[in-house]
Design a protein around this motif. Structure first.
Motif, PDB file in Angstrom:
ATOM      1  N   TRP A  25       0.574  -0.054  -3.536  1.00 42.33           N
ATOM      2  CA  TRP A  25       0.063  -0.510  -2.241  1.00 42.33           C
ATOM      3  C   TRP A  25      -1.336   0.056  -1.991  1.00 42.33           C
ATOM      4  O   TRP A  25      -2.238  -0.650  -1.540  1.00 42.33           O
ATOM      5  N   ARG A  33      -4.223  -5.905   1.596  1.00 41.06           N
ATOM      6  CA  ARG A  33      -3.184  -5.234   2.399  1.00 41.06           C
ATOM      7  C   ARG A  33      -2.972  -5.953   3.720  1.00 41.06           C
ATOM      8  O   ARG A  33      -1.840  -6.083   4.183  1.00 41.06           O
ATOM      9  N   GLN A  38       3.252  -7.895   5.593  1.00 46.56           N
ATOM     10  CA  GLN A  38       4.698  -8.090   5.773  1.00 46.56           C
ATOM     11  C   GLN A  38       5.510  -7.480   4.630  1.00 46.56           C
ATOM     12  O   GLN A  38       6.706  -7.256   4.769  1.00 46.56           O
ATOM     13  N   GLU A  40       4.621  -4.503   3.087  1.00 45.88           N
ATOM     14  CA  GLU A  40       4.280  -3.089   2.917  1.00 45.88           C
ATOM     15  C   GLU A  40       5.517  -2.198   2.743  1.00 45.88           C
ATOM     16  O   GLU A  40       5.563  -1.366   1.840  1.00 45.88           O
ATOM     17  N   ASP A  41       6.536  -2.394   3.562  1.00 45.02           N
ATOM     18  CA  ASP A  41       7.729  -1.535   3.503  1.00 45.02           C
ATOM     19  C   ASP A  41       8.544  -1.721   2.230  1.00 45.02           C
ATOM     20  O   ASP A  41       9.242  -0.803   1.800  1.00 45.02           O
ATOM     21  N   THR A  42       8.458  -2.894   1.624  1.00 49.95           N
ATOM     22  CA  THR A  42       9.276  -3.176   0.436  1.00 49.95           C
ATOM     23  C   THR A  42       8.443  -3.254  -0.849  1.00 49.95           C
ATOM     24  O   THR A  42       8.984  -3.518  -1.916  1.00 49.95           O
ATOM     25  N   TRP A  43       7.127  -3.024  -0.737  1.00 45.49           N
ATOM     26  CA  TRP A  43       6.209  -3.213  -1.856  1.00 45.49           C
ATOM     27  C   TRP A  43       6.622  -2.433  -3.107  1.00 45.49           C
ATOM     28  O   TRP A  43       6.715  -2.992  -4.197  1.00 45.49           O
ATOM     29  N   GLU A  44       6.866  -1.150  -2.956  1.00 44.12           N
ATOM     30  CA  GLU A  44       7.157  -0.313  -4.125  1.00 44.12           C
ATOM     31  C   GLU A  44       8.489  -0.665  -4.774  1.00 44.12           C
ATOM     32  O   GLU A  44       8.690  -0.412  -5.963  1.00 44.12           O
ATOM     33  N   ARG A  51       4.696  -8.102  -7.564  1.00 40.65           N
ATOM     34  CA  ARG A  51       3.566  -7.421  -6.905  1.00 40.65           C
ATOM     35  C   ARG A  51       2.244  -7.927  -7.465  1.00 40.65           C
ATOM     36  O   ARG A  51       1.303  -8.183  -6.711  1.00 40.65           O
TER      37      ARG A  51
END
Length: 155
Positions: A25, A33, A38, A40-44, A51
């Protein structure tokens, strides 16, 4: 000289590893970004391939003109309106198309261009004639066209 080669190879391998992991991220640009907020919380937790696709898509979106963005929105809305079955058929055909040689792809593009340039009445007549054909007649037509294509190439 040997040390430089080894260093370069190690750098390439590390780059490949980073690409295989997908961008973090923090590695995204501010614009990416913002567009992908939307996620961001699940990106990793996302698969690296997804991705990478999202980051590339956001970058491409940022480079589009307003008209290009509107066309993309329209195409995406049309895609979403299709049934799952229809989308599966389109994906399968796209896969087949991309597996063809560049020459075959170009031939198909040219044929489609000629078809689009035909008068509407002529296109409708051809579609109707094809619809009325039996599977055997369609197969024979494809075979005849393949033979003709082969003769043209052989000249």
């Amino acid at each position: 000289m040997k040390a430089r080669l080894i260093t370069a190879l190690l750098a390439l391998m590390l780059c490949g590893t980073v690409l295989a992991e997908g961008p973090d991220w923090a590695e995204l640009s501010d614009e990416q970004r913002t567009m992908l907020a939307q996620f961001e919380d699940t990106w990793e937790a996302m698969p690296a391939e997804r991705r990478t696709r999202l980051a590339t898509g956001a970058e491409r979106w940022a480079s589009m003109s307003g008209q290009q963005r509107e066309q993309a929105r329209s195409r995406f809305a049309a895609w979403r309106s299709l049934s799952d079955e229809r989308r599966a058929v389109i994906r399968e055909r796209a896969e087949i198309f991309h597996s063809l040689s560049p020459e075959e792809q170009e031939r198909i593009r040219e044929n489609f261009k000629r078809y689009r340039e035909m008068k509407q009445e002529r296109r409708e007549m051809l579609r109707e004639r094809y619809r009325r054909m039996t599977p055997e007649q369609r197969r024979e037509l494809r075979e005849r066209l393949d033979r003709e294509r082969g003769k043209r190439r052989g000249r």
